[in-house]
Design a protein around this motif. Structure first.
Motif, PDB file in Angstrom:
ATOM      1  N   THR A  19       0.842  -1.189   0.000  1.00  0.00           N
ATOM      2  CA  THR A  19       0.000   0.000   0.000  1.00  0.00           C
ATOM      3  C   THR A  19       0.881   1.244   0.000  1.00  0.00           C
ATOM      4  O   THR A  19       2.081   1.169   0.292  1.00  0.00           O
ATOM      5  N   TYR A  20       0.268   2.358  -0.320  1.00  0.00           N
ATOM      6  CA  TYR A  20       0.951   3.653  -0.335  1.00  0.00           C
ATOM      7  C   TYR A  20       0.143   4.616   0.513  1.00  0.00           C
ATOM      8  O   TYR A  20      -1.085   4.658   0.418  1.00  0.00           O
ATOM      9  N   GLN A  31      -5.171  11.205   6.582  1.00  0.00           N
ATOM     10  CA  GLN A  31      -4.166  10.259   6.102  1.00  0.00           C
ATOM     11  C   GLN A  31      -4.894   9.286   5.201  1.00  0.00           C
ATOM     12  O   GLN A  31      -5.963   8.774   5.547  1.00  0.00           O
ATOM     13  N   VAL A  32      -4.334   9.060   4.035  1.00  0.00           N
ATOM     14  CA  VAL A  32      -4.972   8.185   3.059  1.00  0.00           C
ATOM     15  C   VAL A  32      -3.994   7.074   2.693  1.00  0.00           C
ATOM     16  O   VAL A  32      -2.794   7.306   2.569  1.00  0.00           O
ATOM     17  N   GLU A  33      -4.526   5.852   2.565  1.00  0.00           N
ATOM     18  CA  GLU A  33      -3.725   4.682   2.228  1.00  0.00           C
ATOM     19  C   GLU A  33      -4.491   3.860   1.208  1.00  0.00           C
ATOM     20  O   GLU A  33      -5.706   3.697   1.322  1.00  0.00           O
ATOM     21  N   ALA A  34      -3.794   3.369   0.197  1.00  0.00           N
ATOM     22  CA  ALA A  34      -4.449   2.563  -0.833  1.00  0.00           C
ATOM     23  C   ALA A  34      -3.471   1.545  -1.398  1.00  0.00           C
ATOM     24  O   ALA A  34      -2.263   1.785  -1.440  1.00  0.00           O
ATOM     25  N   GLY A  35      -4.026   0.424  -1.858  1.00  0.00           N
ATOM     26  CA  GLY A  35      -3.220  -0.591  -2.512  1.00  0.00           C
ATOM     27  C   GLY A  35      -4.109  -1.615  -3.185  1.00  0.00           C
ATOM     28  O   GLY A  35      -5.293  -1.722  -2.887  1.00  0.00           O
ATOM     29  N   LEU A  93      -9.192  11.299  -2.439  1.00  0.00           N
ATOM     30  CA  LEU A  93      -9.787  10.384  -3.417  1.00  0.00           C
ATOM     31  C   LEU A  93      -8.982  10.357  -4.715  1.00  0.00           C
ATOM     32  O   LEU A  93      -8.859   9.298  -5.352  1.00  0.00           O
ATOM     33  N   LYS A  94      -8.400  11.481  -5.108  1.00  0.00           N
ATOM     34  CA  LYS A  94      -7.527  11.499  -6.291  1.00  0.00           C
ATOM     35  C   LYS A  94      -6.296  10.637  -6.054  1.00  0.00           C
ATOM     36  O   LYS A  94      -5.848   9.929  -6.957  1.00  0.00           O
ATOM     37  N   PHE A  95      -5.725  10.693  -4.844  1.00  0.00           N
ATOM     38  CA  PHE A  95      -4.567   9.861  -4.522  1.00  0.00           C
ATOM     39  C   PHE A  95      -4.941   8.389  -4.584  1.00  0.00           C
ATOM     40  O   PHE A  95      -4.219   7.571  -5.168  1.00  0.00           O
ATOM     41  N   ILE A  96      -6.080   8.019  -3.996  1.00  0.00           N
ATOM     42  CA  ILE A  96      -6.542   6.630  -4.041  1.00  0.00           C
ATOM     43  C   ILE A  96      -6.677   6.175  -5.491  1.00  0.00           C
ATOM     44  O   ILE A  96      -6.184   5.103  -5.871  1.00  0.00           O
ATOM     45  N   THR A  97      -7.319   6.989  -6.326  1.00  0.00           N
ATOM     46  CA  THR A  97      -7.509   6.645  -7.737  1.00  0.00           C
ATOM     47  C   THR A  97      -6.172   6.463  -8.440  1.00  0.00           C
ATOM     48  O   THR A  97      -5.972   5.496  -9.179  1.00  0.00           O
TER      49      THR A  97
END
Length: 109
Positions: A19-20, A31-35, A93-97
């Motif tokens: 994840t990032y 704080q946003v995390e996605a992977g 949400l842009k970072f997640i995308t």
């Protein structure tokens, strides 16, 4: 700019993914995390997983409510209060995308 951290996360079913994470800062901080494992050719049985998380780190007017049906959790809704919350959520949400798009492209390279 902002710092992006690479992490390893174990999901509820034992699947490990990369994840990032980054902070989205304004008058509030998210704080946003996605992977994702990327495309795996099918449903859950093919081991495809996608994960994202958004957490309040400071002063965010946020309310999250899961909604249920007779089979269990059917989704969630998010309500934000304030202009900064709107701004930081858009950036989150842009970072997640971006993470999910970039990580899913690796399968086809």
């Amino acid at each position: 700019m902002y710092e992006i951290k690479e992490n390893r996360r174990e999901l509820f079913d034992g699947t490990e993914i990369t994840t990032y994470t980054r902070d989205v800062v304004s008058a509030n901080i998210l704080q946003v995390e996605a992977g994702t494992t990327g495309y795996k050719g099918g449903d859950t049985g093919h081991d495809g997983r996608t994960y994202f998380r958004i957490s309040d780190e400071a002063s965010t007017d946020i309310h999250v409510r899961p909604f249920m049906d007779r089979f269990g959790c059917n989704g969630f809704e998010v309500t934000l209060g304030g202009d900064c919350e709107l701004e930081t959520m858009i950036r989150a949400l842009k970072f997640i995308t971006k993470v999910l798009e970039e990580e899913s492209e690796e399968v086809y390279d």
